[in-house]
Design a protein around this motif. Structure first.
Motif, PDB file in Angstrom:
ATOM      1  N   THR A 167       0.837  -1.203   0.000  1.00 12.17           N
ATOM      2  CA  THR A 167       0.000   0.000   0.000  1.00 12.17           C
ATOM      3  C   THR A 167       0.873   1.256   0.000  1.00 12.17           C
ATOM      4  O   THR A 167       1.489   1.591   1.005  1.00 12.17           O
ATOM      5  CB  THR A 167      -0.945  -0.021   1.220  1.00 12.17           C
ATOM      6  OG1 THR A 167      -1.794  -1.161   1.086  1.00 12.17           O
ATOM      7  CG2 THR A 167      -1.796   1.232   1.275  1.00 12.17           C
ATOM      8  N   THR A 183      -0.386   4.128  -1.972  1.00 13.27           N
ATOM      9  CA  THR A 183      -1.260   5.070  -2.685  1.00 13.27           C
ATOM     10  C   THR A 183      -2.555   5.190  -1.903  1.00 13.27           C
ATOM     11  O   THR A 183      -2.991   4.222  -1.274  1.00 13.27           O
ATOM     12  CB  THR A 183      -1.603   4.511  -4.095  1.00 13.27           C
ATOM     13  OG1 THR A 183      -0.388   4.229  -4.772  1.00 13.27           O
ATOM     14  CG2 THR A 183      -2.433   5.459  -4.908  1.00 13.27           C
ATOM     15  N   LYS A 184      -3.172   6.346  -1.998  1.00  7.50           N
ATOM     16  CA  LYS A 184      -4.475   6.538  -1.356  1.00  7.50           C
ATOM     17  C   LYS A 184      -5.459   5.503  -1.918  1.00  7.50           C
ATOM     18  O   LYS A 184      -5.542   5.314  -3.128  1.00  7.50           O
ATOM     19  CB  LYS A 184      -4.974   7.955  -1.663  1.00  7.50           C
ATOM     20  CG  LYS A 184      -6.093   8.409  -0.769  1.00  7.50           C
ATOM     21  CD  LYS A 184      -6.318   9.903  -0.942  1.00  7.50           C
ATOM     22  CE  LYS A 184      -7.587  10.384  -0.282  1.00  7.50           C
ATOM     23  NZ  LYS A 184      -7.765   9.999   1.101  1.00  7.50           N
ATOM     24  N   GLY A 185      -6.177   4.830  -1.018  1.00  8.58           N
ATOM     25  CA  GLY A 185      -7.192   3.867  -1.447  1.00  8.58           C
ATOM     26  C   GLY A 185      -6.731   2.431  -1.444  1.00  8.58           C
ATOM     27  O   GLY A 185      -7.545   1.527  -1.302  1.00  8.58           O
ATOM     28  N   GLN A 239      -5.251  -1.064   0.004  1.00 13.70           N
ATOM     29  CA  GLN A 239      -5.384  -1.673   1.331  1.00 13.70           C
ATOM     30  C   GLN A 239      -5.090  -3.167   1.246  1.00 13.70           C
ATOM     31  O   GLN A 239      -5.604  -3.842   0.352  1.00 13.70           O
ATOM     32  CB  GLN A 239      -6.804  -1.458   1.871  1.00 13.70           C
ATOM     33  CG  GLN A 239      -6.983  -1.916   3.300  1.00 13.70           C
ATOM     34  CD  GLN A 239      -8.314  -1.504   3.905  1.00 13.70           C
ATOM     35  OE1 GLN A 239      -9.220  -1.077   3.189  1.00 13.70           O
ATOM     36  NE2 GLN A 239      -8.445  -1.660   5.208  1.00 13.70           N
ATOM     37  N   GLN A 279       3.488   9.829   5.559  1.00  9.78           N
ATOM     38  CA  GLN A 279       3.054   8.990   4.428  1.00  9.78           C
ATOM     39  C   GLN A 279       2.150   7.852   4.899  1.00  9.78           C
ATOM     40  O   GLN A 279       1.190   7.500   4.222  1.00  9.78           O
ATOM     41  CB  GLN A 279       4.263   8.413   3.684  1.00  9.78           C
ATOM     42  CG  GLN A 279       4.924   9.414   2.782  1.00  9.78           C
ATOM     43  CD  GLN A 279       5.691   8.796   1.607  1.00  9.78           C
ATOM     44  OE1 GLN A 279       5.991   9.517   0.685  1.00  9.78           O
ATOM     45  NE2 GLN A 279       6.012   7.523   1.616  1.00  9.78           N
ATOM     46  N   THR A 331      -1.447   8.898   5.151  1.00 10.48           N
ATOM     47  CA  THR A 331      -2.098   9.406   3.929  1.00 10.48           C
ATOM     48  C   THR A 331      -2.135   8.374   2.815  1.00 10.48           C
ATOM     49  O   THR A 331      -3.157   8.192   2.159  1.00 10.48           O
ATOM     50  CB  THR A 331      -1.389  10.680   3.410  1.00 10.48           C
ATOM     51  OG1 THR A 331       0.021  10.422   3.340  1.00 10.48           O
ATOM     52  CG2 THR A 331      -1.651  11.859   4.304  1.00 10.48           C
ATOM     53  N   ILE A 332      -1.011   7.676   2.591  1.00  7.13           N
ATOM     54  CA  ILE A 332      -0.970   6.728   1.466  1.00  7.13           C
ATOM     55  C   ILE A 332      -0.590   5.314   1.888  1.00  7.13           C
ATOM     56  O   ILE A 332      -0.526   4.418   1.059  1.00  7.13           O
ATOM     57  CB  ILE A 332       0.005   7.209   0.354  1.00  7.13           C
ATOM     58  CG1 ILE A 332       1.438   7.355   0.902  1.00  7.13           C
ATOM     59  CG2 ILE A 332      -0.481   8.504  -0.274  1.00  7.13           C
ATOM     60  CD1 ILE A 332       2.493   7.515  -0.195  1.00  7.13           C
ATOM     61  N   GLN A 366      -3.619   4.357   6.628  1.00  2.00           N
ATOM     62  CA  GLN A 366      -4.587   5.394   6.248  1.00  2.00           C
ATOM     63  C   GLN A 366      -6.025   5.031   6.647  1.00  2.00           C
ATOM     64  O   GLN A 366      -6.794   5.899   7.074  1.00  2.00           O
ATOM     65  CB  GLN A 366      -4.519   5.681   4.737  1.00  2.00           C
ATOM     66  CG  GLN A 366      -4.897   4.497   3.854  1.00  2.00           C
ATOM     67  CD  GLN A 366      -4.787   4.809   2.358  1.00  2.00           C
ATOM     68  OE1 GLN A 366      -5.596   5.527   1.816  1.00  2.00           O
ATOM     69  NE2 GLN A 366      -3.799   4.232   1.702  1.00  2.00           N
ATOM     70  N   HIS A 367      -6.386   3.754   6.514  1.00  2.08           N
ATOM     71  CA  HIS A 367      -7.781   3.356   6.765  1.00  2.08           C
ATOM     72  C   HIS A 367      -8.092   3.346   8.268  1.00  2.08           C
ATOM     73  O   HIS A 367      -9.126   3.857   8.692  1.00  2.08           O
ATOM     74  CB  HIS A 367      -8.049   1.984   6.131  1.00  2.08           C
ATOM     75  CG  HIS A 367      -7.649   1.953   4.689  1.00  2.08           C
ATOM     76  ND1 HIS A 367      -8.405   2.551   3.709  1.00  2.08           N
ATOM     77  CD2 HIS A 367      -6.543   1.460   4.075  1.00  2.08           C
ATOM     78  CE1 HIS A 367      -7.779   2.406   2.543  1.00  2.08           C
ATOM     79  NE2 HIS A 367      -6.660   1.752   2.732  1.00  2.08           N
ATOM     80  N   THR A 370       5.848   2.497   3.344  1.00  3.67           N
ATOM     81  CA  THR A 370       5.194   3.284   2.287  1.00  3.67           C
ATOM     82  C   THR A 370       6.146   3.616   1.136  1.00  3.67           C
ATOM     83  O   THR A 370       5.710   3.942   0.044  1.00  3.67           O
ATOM     84  CB  THR A 370       4.666   4.612   2.860  1.00  3.67           C
ATOM     85  OG1 THR A 370       5.784   5.394   3.318  1.00  3.67           O
ATOM     86  CG2 THR A 370       3.721   4.383   4.020  1.00  3.67           C
TER      87      THR A 370
END
Ligand code: NAD
Length: 321
Positions: free
Chosen positions: A221, A223-225, A227, A246, A249-250, A254-255, A293
């Protein structure tokens, strides 16, 4: 200035060289001597390409520069690697370009080195079973680097397309360690260390599948989104990362952060453990999770090592620039 072509990298830089370079730069980041500049990543509206820059400066090693490149999905049809990158190093005293270095293999090696550093510092000493989630290009590098960190007796692997697992089996044979393709329930139940390296946008591994005492290196993971594991699994672990900004955010965190399950301040830079400023794992029951990241400073660190080795071995091409 020097050119170090992509074709020279394999014969120059070992996984051990990259481990040392990445370990040092993580330590420098945690001492606030090294920092990454904001990342640029753009869909350029041509060839479906994603293009960007990762850059930074390490005041301790004086590595200054950037990695530029990205993802060209049509490259495979042209016999080229989809991920393309080049690293530019600058002289920190004068700003002159010091070197241009092929960055494709170095990217794979520095990513594998990051998870390997996390395993060295955070996995239980007695870890015996290594679980691999993902069997794409990066996975073989990840597996080789992980195997150097503990006396693993067995490798178990899962991939959404099982036919790709042959890649992991090949590395296991190379190292004389048994490999078995398994379902995720068994992977989690047996593994002491788990490396995830997929491009998934949905959680693959659930909290209920992972046993106490496991160390996870979540490397896919970036990148944003994206998972790879359930947010509950991140929430139940002590979370370490290369760079907190990081991670939230990415990265994989992030989740869990967005859902309020983990606070940013709870995430620990791995460099703090390397520097002895954080204990790392504190019990054999604790689940530790490294959210890798991928930072520009890793690229600069391994590229600097490659340039030094290339000069020493006489394969750096010197040009008047
Ligand atoms: P690859 O395309 O060669 O392999 C992708 C892997 O993900 C394959 O195993 C594929 O089967 C699996 N996959 C794809 N979609 C999936 C889904 N929906 N569910 C489960 N599995 C799925 O890519 P690669 O070069 O091996 O890179 C893997 C990931 O690592 C990518 O997301 C890449 O962006 C990331 N990466 C991270 C870093 C870092 O520093 N953290 C560095 C390089 C690459």
């Amino acid at each position: 200035m020097f050119l170090v072509p992509e074709r020279e990298i394999a014969g120059l830089v070992t996984a051990a060289d990259c481990f040392t370079a990445v370990e040092k730069v993580f330590a420098s980041m945690a001492r606030k001597s090294a920092y990454n500049f904001p990342v640029i990543r753009e869909a350029i509206g041509h060839a479906d390409a994603l293009y960007g820059f990762k850059s930074g400066f390490d005041r301790e090693s004086l590595a200054l520069g950037l990695k530029s490149g990205g993802f060209w999905p049509g490259n495979a049809d042209k016999g080229l690697t989809n991920h393309q990158s080049t690293i530019f190093l600058f002289d920190a005293d004068t700003g002159r370009c010091r070197a241009v270095v092929g960055g494709n293999l170095l990217t794979a090696l520095r990513t594998a080195a990051a998870s390997a550093v996390s395993i060295r510092y955070l996995a239980r000493r007695d870890a015996e079973v290594l679980g691999m989630v993902g069997a794409g290009h990066q996975s073989a590098f990840q597996l080789r680097a992980a195997l150097d960190q503990r006396d693993f007796k067995k490798i178990v692997g899962w991939n959404i397309e099982p036919r790709m697992l042959g890649r992991l089996d090949e590395v296991a044979r190379e190292r004389g360690i048994p490999f078995e393709a398994v379902e995720l329930d068994r992977l989690g139940a047996e593994s002491d260390v788990i490396v995830t390296i997929t491009s998934s946008f949905h959680p693959i591994l659930k909290a209920s599948q992972v046993k106490a005492g496991t160390h996870l290196a979540c490397m896919g993971t970036d990148t944003k989104g994206k998972q790879e594991v359930e947010a509950d699994l991140v929430a139940g672990a002590t979370v370490f990362t290369d760079e907190v900004a990081q991670a939230v955010t990415i990265g994989e965190s992030q989740h869990a952060v967005a859902q309020g399950l983990v606070a940013e301040r709870e995430i620990v830079e791995l460099g703090r453990v390397i520097n002895g400023d954080h204990p790392g794992r504190t019990s054999s029951e604790e689940i530790t999770l490294f959210d890798g990241t991928g930072v520009g400073l890793q690229d600069l660190a391994v590229a600097s090592a490659a340039v030094d080795l290339a000069i020493a071995k006489g394969v750096a091409i010197e040009i008047d620039f």
